[in-house]
Enzyme design. Sequence first.
Site, PDB file in Angstrom:
ATOM      1  CE  LYS B  76      -3.924   1.882   2.681  1.00 33.63           C
ATOM      2  NZ  LYS B  76      -4.768   1.664   3.883  1.00 33.63           N
ATOM      3  CB  SER B 151      -8.268   3.306   2.920  1.00 38.36           C
ATOM      4  OG  SER B 151      -7.371   2.710   3.840  1.00 38.36           O
ATOM      5  CB  SER B 175      -8.502   0.592   5.851  1.00 40.78           C
ATOM      6  OG  SER B 175      -9.251   1.777   5.796  1.00 40.78           O
TER       7      SER B 175
END
Lengths: 95, 485
Positions: B76, B151, B175
């Site tokens: 990420k 997310s 997330s």
Amino acid sequence: MSLDKEKIKHVAKLARISVDEAKVESLTKDLNSIFKFIEQLNELNTDKVEPLTSILNQSLRSRKDEISDGKIREKILKNSPKENEEFFVVPKVVE
Amino acid sequence: MADITNQSLNEIIENVKTKKVSSTELTKAYVKNIESAKKLNAFVTTTFDQALNNAKQFDNKPNFDQLLPGIPLAVKDLFCTENIKTTAGSNILNNFIPSYESTITKNLWDHGSFLLGKLNCDEFAMGSSNETSYYGNVINPVGDQLVPGGSSGGSSSALAADLTPATIGTDTGGSIRQPASFTGTVGLKPTYGLCSRWGIVAFASSLDQAGPMTKTIKDCAIMLEAMSGFDEKDSTSINKKNEQYSKNLKDNIKGLKIGIPKEYRVDNMPKEVDELWEKGKKILKDLGAQLIDISLPHTKYALPTYYIVAPAEASSNLARYDGVRYGYRSKQGKDLIEMYEKTRSEGFGDEVKRRILIGTYVLSSGYYDAYYLKAQKVRQLIKKDFDDSFKKIDAILTPSTPSSAFKIGEKTNDPVSMYLNDIFTVPVNLAGLPALSMPAGVDKQGHPLGLQLIGKTLDEQKILNIGYAFEKNCGFKNEIKKWWS
């Protein structure tokens, strides 16, 4: 409680975010619906509850106040939008 | 050999160890997959040349004793990577090149893996659908109109599409677990303090935790083992000895007590979610676990509490983006204050601005007691609910999300309906507990749904074991057609 446009402009000033006049209306609507949701908490009586300040069963560690790296000015300045050799540069503050 | 990327991380590691595939072959296969999957928009940055170099170095001098020998991994774009652009999905960090490596990524590289690229995510991890990223929406490989969750949406999409053998995300209110549920993959949010936060772009520091996202429970145990551990650079890192989660993985759950909280329901919840929960209960019961009804009475207050605590912390954390030391600086602005205001207005997207304003307001003079202090008190009650329940049970089983993946654009005009997506995941962050989402079935449209296992503080091994036993008996198979290539 409800937030009006003036209040939102004031909060935006505190947060150092300029808000377009055209967007204030929709922002007011969104924030009011969020606060309406948040204010469900008022249903609860919390007079005798201690606020939670840490979810860990340990206190924060502190370290000795010593320099552990240093001499990395170039690395620190590398990402600055504007600099001269040794400093970050900002718009003129003092006349 | 058939497709070398369409396998679990554990199988891939075995193939490398037994020299069925070299690190270079593996890396090339992922590069090819990524290049043909541009439609998914899962990557912000790719580091192919560096990855191929790393693979070559590994193949020249392999060390097969490592946990992740010669394994390429995409992560990420919230983890700072040395000399590789790190954006947090924001325009304000569009030109930010860290001069340091986050502890978590460093741990992964120390175990033999290397970087394949940086994955798209909601801006500053604020979002549940990966629609707030400055770098565009990410598409769910399950369907071309579907969000991948958020997310960590780039992470879930890339994993499900075989663009990385495993990945890592961060979880502040769901997330990791919600995108895992939306893509038929496994995601674990560890106990607060188990994985170092050092070098992760901060959102809400008392809630943020990094964790693994993988195809199987075994993979999840391998990744957690590699990434976790004490770090003196994070003042909330727990000082304890590292666990061997993968070696200690067991599928015997006989006699374990599983709590079923009656509050984990919402109005209009699709009946498939309920049916799946029933299926989950039955599987665990058949494996010898004991189901116990429990009550977590303050569950409905978790989201309102979260939407005070998280924005408050975010407004403080994001005060650092002022256009002076790094990141974007507006060309407008006559004086210093105006430069700040324009920089932040142009650099942040709408959702981030909304949350900064909420946070600034709830912390402002005259409102602190009514909002922030109130929320910290309710947070205490939520934690106490869990503490009380865990005196008589080993773990809790709930649905991960109230629905399967929704359509792009479906919820963008109504922030509260978007926030409601995290209703089952947020309480765990407020209480600092570990929880994993595991794929359990599909709804009537064929879209994956997950179940969540919540554990006691630092009891990751137990929820992994329950997940391991569940996975073997659930019969879920992620049927994703590669429509994008």
